[in-house]
Design a protein around this motif. Structure first.
Motif, PDB file in Angstrom:
ATOM      1  N   SER A 175      74.705 -30.354 -26.007  1.00  0.00           N
ATOM      2  CA  SER A 175      73.900 -31.076 -26.748  1.00  0.00           C
ATOM      3  C   SER A 175      72.720 -31.822 -26.409  1.00  0.00           C
ATOM      4  CB  SER A 175      74.762 -32.237 -27.499  1.00  0.00           C
ATOM      5  OG  SER A 175      74.126 -33.111 -28.402  1.00  0.00           O
ATOM      6  N   ALA A 176      72.710 -32.370 -24.936  1.00  0.00           N
ATOM      7  CA  ALA A 176      71.609 -32.769 -24.610  1.00  0.00           C
ATOM      8  C   ALA A 176      70.596 -31.772 -24.253  1.00  0.00           C
ATOM      9  CB  ALA A 176      71.866 -33.484 -23.129  1.00  0.00           C
ATOM     10  N   ARG A 177      70.856 -30.626 -23.869  1.00  0.00           N
ATOM     11  CA  ARG A 177      70.183 -29.529 -23.491  1.00  0.00           C
ATOM     12  C   ARG A 177      69.236 -29.067 -24.760  1.00  0.00           C
ATOM     13  NH1 ARG A 177      68.583 -26.446 -19.512  1.00  0.00           N
ATOM     14  NH2 ARG A 177      69.957 -27.319 -18.153  1.00  0.00           N
ATOM     15  N   VAL A 178      69.790 -28.940 -25.918  1.00  0.00           N
ATOM     16  CA  VAL A 178      69.199 -28.424 -27.186  1.00  0.00           C
ATOM     17  C   VAL A 178      68.250 -29.756 -27.681  1.00  0.00           C
ATOM     18  CG1 VAL A 178      69.700 -28.145 -29.619  1.00  0.00           C
ATOM     19  CG2 VAL A 178      71.093 -27.004 -28.100  1.00  0.00           C
ATOM     20  N   ARG A 179      68.719 -30.824 -27.529  1.00  0.00           N
ATOM     21  CA  ARG A 179      67.995 -32.011 -28.022  1.00  0.00           C
ATOM     22  C   ARG A 179      66.871 -32.258 -27.023  1.00  0.00           C
ATOM     23  NH1 ARG A 179      71.703 -35.170 -27.569  1.00  0.00           N
ATOM     24  NH2 ARG A 179      71.318 -36.517 -25.793  1.00  0.00           N
ATOM     25  N   HIS A 180      66.853 -32.103 -25.730  1.00  0.00           N
ATOM     26  CA  HIS A 180      65.903 -32.352 -24.798  1.00  0.00           C
ATOM     27  C   HIS A 180      64.885 -31.126 -24.287  1.00  0.00           C
ATOM     28  CE1 HIS A 180      66.908 -36.471 -24.126  1.00  0.00           C
ATOM     29  NE2 HIS A 180      68.235 -36.153 -23.874  1.00  0.00           N
ATOM     30  N   SER A 181      65.557 -30.000 -24.810  1.00  0.00           N
ATOM     31  CA  SER A 181      64.664 -29.030 -24.412  1.00  0.00           C
ATOM     32  C   SER A 181      63.957 -28.130 -25.488  1.00  0.00           C
ATOM     33  CB  SER A 181      65.360 -27.804 -23.534  1.00  0.00           C
ATOM     34  OG  SER A 181      66.235 -27.405 -24.486  1.00  0.00           O
ATOM     35  N   MET A 182      64.208 -28.685 -26.647  1.00  0.00           N
ATOM     36  CA  MET A 182      63.725 -28.022 -28.022  1.00  0.00           C
ATOM     37  C   MET A 182      63.175 -29.268 -28.875  1.00  0.00           C
ATOM     38  SD  MET A 182      66.672 -24.987 -28.216  1.00  0.00           S
ATOM     39  CE  MET A 182      65.817 -23.838 -28.479  1.00  0.00           C
ATOM     40  N   LYS A 183      62.379 -28.567 -30.050  1.00  0.00           N
ATOM     41  CA  LYS A 183      61.783 -29.207 -31.074  1.00  0.00           C
ATOM     42  C   LYS A 183      61.527 -28.791 -32.339  1.00  0.00           C
ATOM     43  CE  LYS A 183      56.997 -28.920 -29.274  1.00  0.00           C
ATOM     44  NZ  LYS A 183      55.893 -29.401 -28.722  1.00  0.00           N
ATOM     45  N   ALA A 184      61.618 -29.411 -33.586  1.00  0.00           N
ATOM     46  CA  ALA A 184      61.171 -28.678 -34.773  1.00  0.00           C
ATOM     47  C   ALA A 184      59.544 -28.522 -34.719  1.00  0.00           C
ATOM     48  CB  ALA A 184      61.653 -29.727 -35.675  1.00  0.00           C
ATOM     49  N   ASP A 185      59.281 -27.386 -35.184  1.00  0.00           N
ATOM     50  CA  ASP A 185      57.854 -27.013 -35.618  1.00  0.00           C
ATOM     51  C   ASP A 185      57.606 -27.421 -36.943  1.00  0.00           C
ATOM     52  OD1 ASP A 185      55.528 -26.113 -34.588  1.00  0.00           O
ATOM     53  OD2 ASP A 185      56.036 -24.037 -34.687  1.00  0.00           O
ATOM     54  N   ALA A 186      56.322 -27.350 -37.416  1.00  0.00           N
ATOM     55  CA  ALA A 186      56.044 -27.622 -38.617  1.00  0.00           C
ATOM     56  C   ALA A 186      56.616 -26.933 -39.634  1.00  0.00           C
ATOM     57  CB  ALA A 186      54.350 -27.733 -38.686  1.00  0.00           C
ATOM     58  N   ASP A 187      56.847 -25.594 -39.236  1.00  0.00           N
ATOM     59  CA  ASP A 187      57.307 -24.766 -40.450  1.00  0.00           C
ATOM     60  C   ASP A 187      58.920 -24.916 -40.735  1.00  0.00           C
ATOM     61  OD1 ASP A 187      58.177 -23.368 -37.969  1.00  0.00           O
ATOM     62  OD2 ASP A 187      57.044 -21.546 -38.579  1.00  0.00           O
ATOM     63  N   GLY A 188      59.367 -25.682 -39.797  1.00  0.00           N
ATOM     64  CA  GLY A 188      60.924 -25.906 -39.669  1.00  0.00           C
ATOM     65  C   GLY A 188      61.723 -25.063 -38.900  1.00  0.00           C
ATOM     66  N   SER A 189      60.942 -24.091 -38.258  1.00  0.00           N
ATOM     67  CA  SER A 189      61.773 -23.549 -36.959  1.00  0.00           C
ATOM     68  C   SER A 189      61.697 -24.638 -35.690  1.00  0.00           C
ATOM     69  CB  SER A 189      60.850 -22.234 -36.608  1.00  0.00           C
ATOM     70  OG  SER A 189      59.650 -22.484 -36.337  1.00  0.00           O
TER      71      SER A 189
END
Length: 292
Positions: A175-189
């Motif tokens: 959960s921490a890896r997903v939360r801290h290594s990724m982010k939402a882009d403007a197109d929702g991806s």
């Protein structure tokens, strides 16, 4: 236990780099350096139980977390060393304990061998000579870098990707890896927070000199050192870890059961037991002086 988190910023080679801190600013310091595709908050579960006794400082290394990406893609040990020195200078640390995992471990070895007077001790998580160049784990990481998508349709797909990459990781660490290594882009991806393309390009094109031969630095260590190897690691071979401890009596080797290369993610209690024992033996009771 102090759970208060502070965010500070340093500057190195024109880049703004973020530090995350737990604990009393006047307590003995631990500086933690994460691995290739990781982030400062990977150390949070390690830091929290220590925050009543230590100032735990974790760096978002260049190109990762909230730190600046390097437009020149200088993602090599010589530059990570400059970033570490900038942290030490800007936070005015006198002596401290240095902790590094994988890529961060390579930086930690080189810094510790060159600056023993600045360290109370050194902790290395699953890193050693030859591991980055010729191990099965190094080859796995190269395959992963080449096969990593630029973006994902949504958070569920992103989480499934990381679960496939890290099958042994705990749910909390995933959960921490997903939360801290990724982010939402403007197109929702969902896209990477770190400089995935730049880091991959640098790693895949690295020369032997840029990967650094760690044996001279291991042999030169004069500070108390704890080497933590995952018992199931494909990165740091057991024979290499044993040879490191045999060649340098400063090195204490501990193997953590049920853990791969990502030791503290896979088996946090198994990681903490030898770490806390090592820190107790160091007995860093005196509060560090600030540099003038």
């Amino acid at each position: 236990m102090s759970t208060h988190v502070r965010e500070t910023w340093i500057r190195s080679e024109g880049l703004n780099l973020r530090c995350v801190e737990w604990g009393d600013i006047a307590a003995p310091a631990i500086v933690a350096l994460h691995g290739l595709r990781s982030f400062a908050h990977t150390w949070e579960p390690v830091a929290l139980p220590l925050a009543d006794r230590y100032r735990f400082i974790a760096l978002d290394q260049r190109g990762r977390g909230h730190s600046d990406w390097d437009p020149q893609r200088r993602y090599f040990t010589e530059h990570y060393l400059r970033d570490l020195q900038a942290l030490v200078d800007e936070l005015r640390l006198d002596r401290f304990i240095l902790l590094g995992h994988s890529m961060g471990g390579a930086t930690a070895f080189v810094h510790a061998a060159a600056n023993p007077q600045r360290l109370h001790g050194l902790v290395i998580e699953d890193m050693g000579p030859g591991a980055s160049a010729s191990s099965a784990g190094a080859e796995r990481i190269r395959r992963e870098l080449q096969a990593t998508p630029d973006r994902f349709a949504g958070w569920a797909e992103a989480q499934a990707f990381w679960r496939a990459q890290r099958p042994g990781v705990s749910e909390a660490a995933l959960s921490a890896r997903v939360r801290h290594s990724m982010k939402a882009d403007a197109d929702g991806s969902v896209v990477w927070r770190h400089d995935a393309a730049g880091i991959a390009a640098a790693r895949l094109a690295a020369t032997p000199q840029q990967l650094v031969d760690l044996w001279p630095h291991v042999d030169a260590l004069t500070v108390p050192t704890l080497l933590l190897r995952g018992a199931c690691s494909d990165f740091l071979a057991r024979d290499t870890a044993q040879a490191m401890a045999q060649r340098n009596p400063c090195i204490r080797l501990a193997e953590v059961a049920d853990a791969s290369h990502y030791v503290h993610d896979d088996n946090l209690p198994g990681f903490e037991a030898p770490l806390h024992a090592f820190l107790a033996d160091l007995d860093v009771a005196a509060r560090p002086r600030r540099l003038p």
